[in-house]
Design an enzyme around this catalytic site. Structure first.
Site, PDB file in Angstrom:
ATOM      1  N   PHE A 141       0.862  -1.179   0.000  1.00 10.13           N
ATOM      2  CA  PHE A 141       0.000   0.000   0.000  1.00 10.13           C
ATOM      3  C   PHE A 141       0.900   1.231   0.000  1.00 10.13           C
ATOM      4  O   PHE A 141       1.884   1.285   0.741  1.00 10.13           O
ATOM      5  CB  PHE A 141      -0.902  -0.018   1.238  1.00 10.13           C
ATOM      6  CG  PHE A 141      -1.945   1.055   1.245  1.00 10.13           C
ATOM      7  CD1 PHE A 141      -3.040   0.972   0.396  1.00 10.13           C
ATOM      8  CD2 PHE A 141      -1.844   2.138   2.098  1.00 10.13           C
ATOM      9  CE1 PHE A 141      -4.015   1.958   0.394  1.00 10.13           C
ATOM     10  CE2 PHE A 141      -2.812   3.131   2.097  1.00 10.13           C
ATOM     11  CZ  PHE A 141      -3.898   3.045   1.247  1.00 10.13           C
ATOM     12  N   ASP A 210       2.495  -5.924   7.992  1.00  8.74           N
ATOM     13  CA  ASP A 210       1.275  -5.130   7.934  1.00  8.74           C
ATOM     14  C   ASP A 210       0.112  -6.097   7.742  1.00  8.74           C
ATOM     15  O   ASP A 210       0.025  -6.787   6.724  1.00  8.74           O
ATOM     16  CB  ASP A 210       1.355  -4.141   6.766  1.00  8.74           C
ATOM     17  CG  ASP A 210       0.141  -3.217   6.675  1.00  8.74           C
ATOM     18  OD1 ASP A 210      -0.965  -3.643   7.057  1.00  8.74           O
ATOM     19  OD2 ASP A 210       0.296  -2.078   6.202  1.00  8.74           O
TER      20      ASP A 210
END
Length: 409
Positions: A141, A210
């Site tokens: 991301f 993450d």
């Protein structure tokens, strides 16, 4: 909202409708849908923002009217405000395979990525000289990439973007830390956390995971696989609400060495001592920074009650069944060549979303939403559909695929 017709199907629509009904009738998690505020919209965007758990409004009203409105400052102790970051962290812990005392909730995902990554580099520096490189998931991301670049500048490290598949060969004596996503936000690809964690450790480096697109959708196994540090948001599959606070996991064995680049008064060993020198608190509390966001924290705590009595393994089994069924329905209903699945077919490589490539994806998603099927669009050409097993059923899946087919005609 009008009900879609059967004109787009290349098979007998009634067969898949009937099968969806039977699958819903046999679904052991189907009753959990009642724990959410939902309508007749087919909501497949829980990988961006989870639906509202039914118990949250009353809890937030109590926090505002009684705890804040009546008890006021007393609520820091009497209502448990001060201990909320650790208490809620312990509530999240079993959902990501962690024992208590290793997760603190607060700040945003980006802030926690920064804390974790800089702390990882600092620990690597304590282990020996020469570790001056950070590997970052090249498919991550974008915000994680921005944070990694800043952390590299701050620590004097070189930043090296690589794909998760390239990590084992890219690791070396210079590697200090590796930042990886468990699930690719675009494609829904699930990366091999156990194998990649082991590879990073074998190279003498530290790993930061993450978990934004995996926590609450599938087993993670942080403790089992010896993950060093992990972060994640709570507004996707954990249904904590828009902008709800993120969390930071610090493995027990590393907590005494965790050196946060953001040493705030909340993480001080004596927060009310107001001393000029900083002494870090013990345990996961070192990950705290400033005053907790109480309204959002306690809304999240209420939201997490929907997990009472729910097995993450059962959620994973339903997630795979839902995504399998969706891919099958898309294959049956949608004209050949109109979409291409970017999501791996193999269960071991799939998260809880399906990403379809489509030339006019942005316009298609707008039309789907107009017809009551809510997913989302990622530029330039990706339709994303998230499957939250706590409230998505098989009839939702069949309908979404059917409306998609009709929209693409």
């Amino acid at each position: 909202m009008s009900e879609p017709t059967e004109q787009a199907g290349v098979c007998d629509v009634s067969e898949l409708k009937d099968e969806a009904g039977k699958l819903d009738a046999a679904d052991e998690l189907a009753a959990l849908r009642e724990r959410f505020v939902l309508d007749d919209v087919t909501y497949l965007d829980g990988n961006s923002l989870g639906a509202l758990p039914a118990g949250v409004p009353a809890r937030v009203a109590d926090v505002v009217r009684r705890q804040w409105g009546e008890l006021r400052i007393r609520s820091w102790e009497e209502s448990g405000w001060w201990t909320a970051p650790e208490r809620i962290g312990d509530r999240i812990a079993p959902l990501v395979g962690a024992a208590a005392g290793q997760i603190v909730v607060g700040d945003s995902t980006s802030v926690n990525v920064f804390k974790a990554l800089v702390a990882a580099v600092r620990m690597a520096g304590e282990d020996g000289t020469g570790r001056d490189e950070i590997l970052v998931d090249a498919t991550t991301f974008p915000a994680d990439g921005y944070i990694a670049e800043s952390a590299a500048r701050m620590t004097g490290c070189a930043l090296r973007p690589v794909t998760p598949a390239e990590v084992p060969s890219a690791l070396g004596d210079r590697t200090a830390a590796v930042l990886l996503n468990h699930v690719d936000y675009r494609t829904g690809r699930l990366h091999d956390l156990p194998a990649l964690t082991a590879a990073v450790h074998e190279a003498g480096a530290y790993v930061v995971w993450d978990l934004c697109h995996s926590a609450g959708a599938l087993p993670v196994g942080l403790d089992e696989y010896g993950v060093d540090l992990a972060v994640g948001c709570t507004y996707k599959y954990l249904n904590g609400g828009p902008g709800s606070p993120a969390y930071l996991y610090v493995r027990h064995g590393l907590q005494d060495r965790f050196d946060s680049p953001l040493p705030g008064w909340n993480s001080h060993a004596e927060p009310f001592g107001m001393r000029p020198g900083y002494i870090p608190a013990a345990g996961a509390s070192r990950g705290r920074v400033g005053t907790p966001d109480i309204l959002s924290l306690l809304a999240l705590e209420a939201a997490l009650q929907v997990w009472d009595g729910v097995s993450v393994e059962a959620v994973r089994a339903k997630s795979l069944a839902l995504t399998d069924f969706f891919l099958r329905c898309v294959g049956e209903y949608v004209l050949d060549g109109r979409v291409e699945s970017l999501t791996p077919a193999a269960h071991a490589e799939r998260g809880s979303q399906v990403a379809l490539r489509c030339d006019d994806a942005g316009d298609v998603m707008k039309r789907l939403i107009e017809r009551g099927v809510v997913g989302d669009f990622r530029a330039p050409d990706v339709l994303r559909f998230g499957f939250t097993p706590l409230y998505v059923g098989f009839a939702d899946v069949e309908r979404a695929a059917r409306v998609l087919a009709e929209t693409l005609v």
